[in-house]
Motif scaffolding. Structure first.
Motif, PDB file in Angstrom:
ATOM      1  N   PHE A 112       0.717  -1.279  -0.012  1.00 58.68           N
ATOM      2  CA  PHE A 112       0.022   0.055  -0.104  1.00 58.68           C
ATOM      3  C   PHE A 112       1.034   1.066  -0.124  1.00 58.68           C
ATOM      4  O   PHE A 112       0.525   2.325  -0.648  1.00 58.68           O
ATOM      5  CB  PHE A 112      -0.894  -0.061   1.147  1.00 58.68           C
ATOM      6  CG  PHE A 112      -2.090   0.755   1.021  1.00 58.68           C
ATOM      7  CD1 PHE A 112      -2.444   2.130   0.709  1.00 58.68           C
ATOM      8  CD2 PHE A 112      -3.424   0.056   0.818  1.00 58.68           C
ATOM      9  CE1 PHE A 112      -3.613   2.764   0.389  1.00 58.68           C
ATOM     10  CE2 PHE A 112      -4.674   0.604   0.571  1.00 58.68           C
ATOM     11  CZ  PHE A 112      -4.715   2.135   0.487  1.00 58.68           C
ATOM     12  N   GLN A 113       1.975   0.876   0.635  1.00 53.71           N
ATOM     13  CA  GLN A 113       2.893   2.233   0.766  1.00 53.71           C
ATOM     14  C   GLN A 113       3.475   2.735  -0.694  1.00 53.71           C
ATOM     15  O   GLN A 113       3.459   3.692  -1.381  1.00 53.71           O
ATOM     16  CB  GLN A 113       4.145   1.877   1.413  1.00 53.71           C
ATOM     17  CG  GLN A 113       3.837   1.662   2.961  1.00 53.71           C
ATOM     18  CD  GLN A 113       4.021   2.853   4.024  1.00 53.71           C
ATOM     19  OE1 GLN A 113       3.672   4.121   3.299  1.00 53.71           O
ATOM     20  NE2 GLN A 113       4.165   2.998   5.138  1.00 53.71           N
ATOM     21  N   ALA A 114       3.556   1.467  -1.430  1.00 54.50           N
ATOM     22  CA  ALA A 114       4.152   1.593  -2.814  1.00 54.50           C
ATOM     23  C   ALA A 114       3.039   2.132  -3.543  1.00 54.50           C
ATOM     24  O   ALA A 114       3.388   2.979  -4.682  1.00 54.50           O
ATOM     25  CB  ALA A 114       4.710   0.239  -3.258  1.00 54.50           C
ATOM     26  N   LEU A 115       1.846   1.734  -3.540  1.00 53.74           N
ATOM     27  CA  LEU A 115       0.534   2.368  -4.318  1.00 53.74           C
ATOM     28  C   LEU A 115       0.493   3.674  -3.971  1.00 53.74           C
ATOM     29  O   LEU A 115       0.285   4.528  -5.045  1.00 53.74           O
ATOM     30  CB  LEU A 115      -0.558   1.512  -4.146  1.00 53.74           C
ATOM     31  CG  LEU A 115      -2.005   1.831  -4.810  1.00 53.74           C
ATOM     32  CD1 LEU A 115      -1.596   1.391  -6.260  1.00 53.74           C
ATOM     33  CD2 LEU A 115      -3.180   1.353  -4.372  1.00 53.74           C
ATOM     34  N   MET A 116       0.637   4.212  -2.786  1.00 48.48           N
ATOM     35  CA  MET A 116       0.370   5.604  -2.608  1.00 48.48           C
ATOM     36  C   MET A 116       1.443   6.377  -3.183  1.00 48.48           C
ATOM     37  O   MET A 116       0.952   7.609  -3.962  1.00 48.48           O
ATOM     38  CB  MET A 116       0.276   5.902  -1.018  1.00 48.48           C
ATOM     39  CG  MET A 116      -0.875   5.468  -0.495  1.00 48.48           C
ATOM     40  SD  MET A 116      -1.062   5.945   1.474  1.00 48.48           S
ATOM     41  CE  MET A 116       0.252   4.931   2.254  1.00 48.48           C
ATOM     42  N   LEU A 117       2.705   5.914  -3.336  1.00 49.19           N
ATOM     43  CA  LEU A 117       3.753   6.729  -3.899  1.00 49.19           C
ATOM     44  C   LEU A 117       3.677   6.725  -5.295  1.00 49.19           C
ATOM     45  O   LEU A 117       3.911   7.681  -6.099  1.00 49.19           O
ATOM     46  CB  LEU A 117       5.324   6.138  -3.308  1.00 49.19           C
ATOM     47  CG  LEU A 117       5.563   6.597  -2.242  1.00 49.19           C
ATOM     48  CD1 LEU A 117       7.047   5.772  -1.644  1.00 49.19           C
ATOM     49  CD2 LEU A 117       5.823   8.063  -1.839  1.00 49.19           C
ATOM     50  N   LYS A 118       3.268   5.471  -6.046  1.00 58.34           N
ATOM     51  CA  LYS A 118       2.941   5.461  -7.422  1.00 58.34           C
ATOM     52  C   LYS A 118       1.911   6.399  -7.792  1.00 58.34           C
ATOM     53  O   LYS A 118       2.204   7.042  -8.801  1.00 58.34           O
ATOM     54  CB  LYS A 118       2.644   3.995  -7.757  1.00 58.34           C
ATOM     55  CG  LYS A 118       2.450   3.821  -9.258  1.00 58.34           C
ATOM     56  CD  LYS A 118       1.910   2.227  -9.528  1.00 58.34           C
ATOM     57  CE  LYS A 118       1.648   2.235 -10.874  1.00 58.34           C
ATOM     58  NZ  LYS A 118       1.036   0.603 -11.020  1.00 58.34           N
ATOM     59  N   ALA A 119       0.815   6.552  -7.172  1.00 55.38           N
ATOM     60  CA  ALA A 119      -0.244   7.254  -7.412  1.00 55.38           C
ATOM     61  C   ALA A 119       0.260   9.059  -7.251  1.00 55.38           C
ATOM     62  O   ALA A 119       0.070   9.563  -8.211  1.00 55.38           O
ATOM     63  CB  ALA A 119      -1.604   7.187  -6.665  1.00 55.38           C
ATOM     64  N   GLY A 123       1.453  11.923 -11.176  1.00 60.83           N
ATOM     65  CA  GLY A 123       0.960  13.212 -11.992  1.00 60.83           C
ATOM     66  C   GLY A 123      -0.487  13.231 -12.519  1.00 60.83           C
ATOM     67  O   GLY A 123      -0.775  14.208 -13.008  1.00 60.83           O
ATOM     68  N   GLU A 124      -1.160  12.111 -11.983  1.00 60.97           N
ATOM     69  CA  GLU A 124      -2.645  12.172 -12.742  1.00 60.97           C
ATOM     70  C   GLU A 124      -3.636  12.303 -11.543  1.00 60.97           C
ATOM     71  O   GLU A 124      -3.375  11.471 -10.672  1.00 60.97           O
ATOM     72  CB  GLU A 124      -2.813  11.079 -13.355  1.00 60.97           C
ATOM     73  CG  GLU A 124      -2.061  10.741 -14.737  1.00 60.97           C
ATOM     74  CD  GLU A 124      -2.670  11.812 -15.742  1.00 60.97           C
ATOM     75  OE1 GLU A 124      -3.866  12.457 -15.614  1.00 60.97           O
ATOM     76  OE2 GLU A 124      -1.630  11.960 -16.499  1.00 60.97           O
ATOM     77  N   TYR A 125      -4.131  13.335 -11.473  1.00 64.67           N
ATOM     78  CA  TYR A 125      -5.284  13.579 -10.091  1.00 64.67           C
ATOM     79  C   TYR A 125      -6.052  12.506 -10.206  1.00 64.67           C
ATOM     80  O   TYR A 125      -6.502  12.118  -8.754  1.00 64.67           O
ATOM     81  CB  TYR A 125      -6.064  14.906 -10.530  1.00 64.67           C
ATOM     82  CG  TYR A 125      -6.767  15.385  -9.233  1.00 64.67           C
ATOM     83  CD1 TYR A 125      -6.385  15.751  -8.037  1.00 64.67           C
ATOM     84  CD2 TYR A 125      -7.993  15.778  -9.579  1.00 64.67           C
ATOM     85  CE1 TYR A 125      -7.013  16.063  -7.168  1.00 64.67           C
ATOM     86  CE2 TYR A 125      -8.931  16.058  -8.612  1.00 64.67           C
ATOM     87  CZ  TYR A 125      -8.383  16.318  -7.235  1.00 64.67           C
ATOM     88  OH  TYR A 125      -9.103  16.849  -6.118  1.00 64.67           O
ATOM     89  N   GLY A 126      -6.711  11.938 -11.048  1.00 69.49           N
ATOM     90  CA  GLY A 126      -7.713  10.959 -10.869  1.00 69.49           C
ATOM     91  C   GLY A 126      -6.917   9.631 -10.446  1.00 69.49           C
ATOM     92  O   GLY A 126      -7.681   9.200  -9.472  1.00 69.49           O
ATOM     93  N   ASN A 127      -5.735   9.189 -10.357  1.00 67.62           N
ATOM     94  CA  ASN A 127      -5.267   8.161  -9.810  1.00 67.62           C
ATOM     95  C   ASN A 127      -5.039   8.386  -8.313  1.00 67.62           C
ATOM     96  O   ASN A 127      -5.195   7.819  -7.324  1.00 67.62           O
ATOM     97  CB  ASN A 127      -3.823   7.913 -10.381  1.00 67.62           C
ATOM     98  CG  ASN A 127      -3.718   7.524 -11.866  1.00 67.62           C
ATOM     99  OD1 ASN A 127      -4.920   7.320 -12.529  1.00 67.62           O
ATOM    100  ND2 ASN A 127      -2.633   7.857 -12.379  1.00 67.62           N
ATOM    101  N   MET A 128      -4.650   9.629  -7.989  1.00 68.35           N
ATOM    102  CA  MET A 128      -4.494  10.235  -6.521  1.00 68.35           C
ATOM    103  C   MET A 128      -5.797  10.060  -5.989  1.00 68.35           C
ATOM    104  O   MET A 128      -5.966   9.672  -4.693  1.00 68.35           O
ATOM    105  CB  MET A 128      -3.879  11.450  -6.468  1.00 68.35           C
ATOM    106  CG  MET A 128      -2.577  11.663  -7.310  1.00 68.35           C
ATOM    107  SD  MET A 128      -2.106  13.399  -7.256  1.00 68.35           S
ATOM    108  CE  MET A 128      -0.824  13.315  -8.630  1.00 68.35           C
ATOM    109  N   VAL A 129      -6.755  10.645  -6.385  1.00 62.78           N
ATOM    110  CA  VAL A 129      -8.052  10.696  -5.565  1.00 62.78           C
ATOM    111  C   VAL A 129      -8.659   9.241  -5.552  1.00 62.78           C
ATOM    112  O   VAL A 129      -9.382   8.807  -4.724  1.00 62.78           O
ATOM    113  CB  VAL A 129      -9.170  11.639  -6.275  1.00 62.78           C
ATOM    114  CG1 VAL A 129      -8.631  13.061  -5.852  1.00 62.78           C
ATOM    115  CG2 VAL A 129      -9.319  11.370  -7.534  1.00 62.78           C
ATOM    116  N   ALA A 130      -8.323   8.412  -6.504  1.00 69.12           N
ATOM    117  CA  ALA A 130      -8.701   6.850  -6.501  1.00 69.12           C
ATOM    118  C   ALA A 130      -8.383   6.343  -5.193  1.00 69.12           C
ATOM    119  O   ALA A 130      -9.193   5.569  -4.490  1.00 69.12           O
ATOM    120  CB  ALA A 130      -8.453   6.204  -7.827  1.00 69.12           C
TER     121      ALA A 130
END
Length: 215
Positions: A112-119, A123-130
């Protein structure tokens, strides 16, 4: 149907497993063994650093000031009352300093740490808010039905529920869902598929995180 609801339905089995997990049920009725709670808190506390990074990145990439402000306010809650809750719980439960600062990470924690950093780095807002939406919506979904049990619980159980329930937290989740809805609707088909992958992976990891802490 809202895009955020469609995304939830696309992984409803893992969603249901996370939001009705035995860990959550036992936490809410006070029967969760304290060793499991101590393990969970030590693991969960490690998320704060990368969660702050992800939230800050989302604030930076949000389309407008009205989109940014609710996220910025919530970030202050994470850095304030929630961080304080962890410190008080560690003290009450006698969690060793080594476990507070550098526990051996469970696999879902690392993933999950890796997924948060990847998002955050995408640079994509949609990935971050997902990812942010899953992280908070899952907790609202399991905590909200449990609020009536809070008064009978020690604070390290009860306050964890109240931090993730109530009118303010509902507004945070609604804001994240609205941001996700808008980002998804504006994305092309390829971007939508990527957002969906981030959402589904985050839900799976929430479920696996509960599994690992409960084991």
């Amino acid at each position: 149907m809202r895009p955020s609801e469609d995304l939830k339905q696309s992984c409803i089995n893992n969603w249901s497993a996370a939001t009705t997990h035995p860990f959550c049920i036992e936490l809410a009725n006070g029967s969760l063994p304290l060793e499991k709670m101590k393990r969970y808190l030590a693991q969960d506390y490690t998320f704060i650093d990368n969660f702050v990074r992800l939230a800050a990145s989302a604030i930076h990439h949000a389309p407008s000031l009205p989109d940014r402000l609710p996220l910025a306010h919530f970030l202050g809650i994470i850095a304030g009352p929630e961080n304080t809750y962890f410190q008080r719980s560690f003290d009450m439960l006698n969690v060793p300093k080594s476990e507070q600062t550098s526990p051996e990470l469970l696999t879902p924690t690392s993933d999950f740490q890796a997924l948060m950093l990847k998002a955050a780095k995408s640079g994509e807002y949609g990935n971050m808010v997902a990812v942010l939406c899953v992280a908070e919506w899952v907790y609202l979904s399991w905590a909200e039905p449990m609020v009536d049990a809070v008064e009978a619980l020690p604070f390290y159980f009860g306050e964890w529920i109240t931090l993730h329930a109530g009118e303010y937290f509902e507004s945070v989740v609604e804001h994240l869902r609205s941001q996700l809805d808008t980002a998804y609707n504006k994305a092309d088909a390829s971007q939508q598929e990527t957002i969906k992958e981030y959402f589904q992976q985050a839900v799976l990891l929430e479920k696996q995180f509960f599994d690992a802490c409960y084991a």
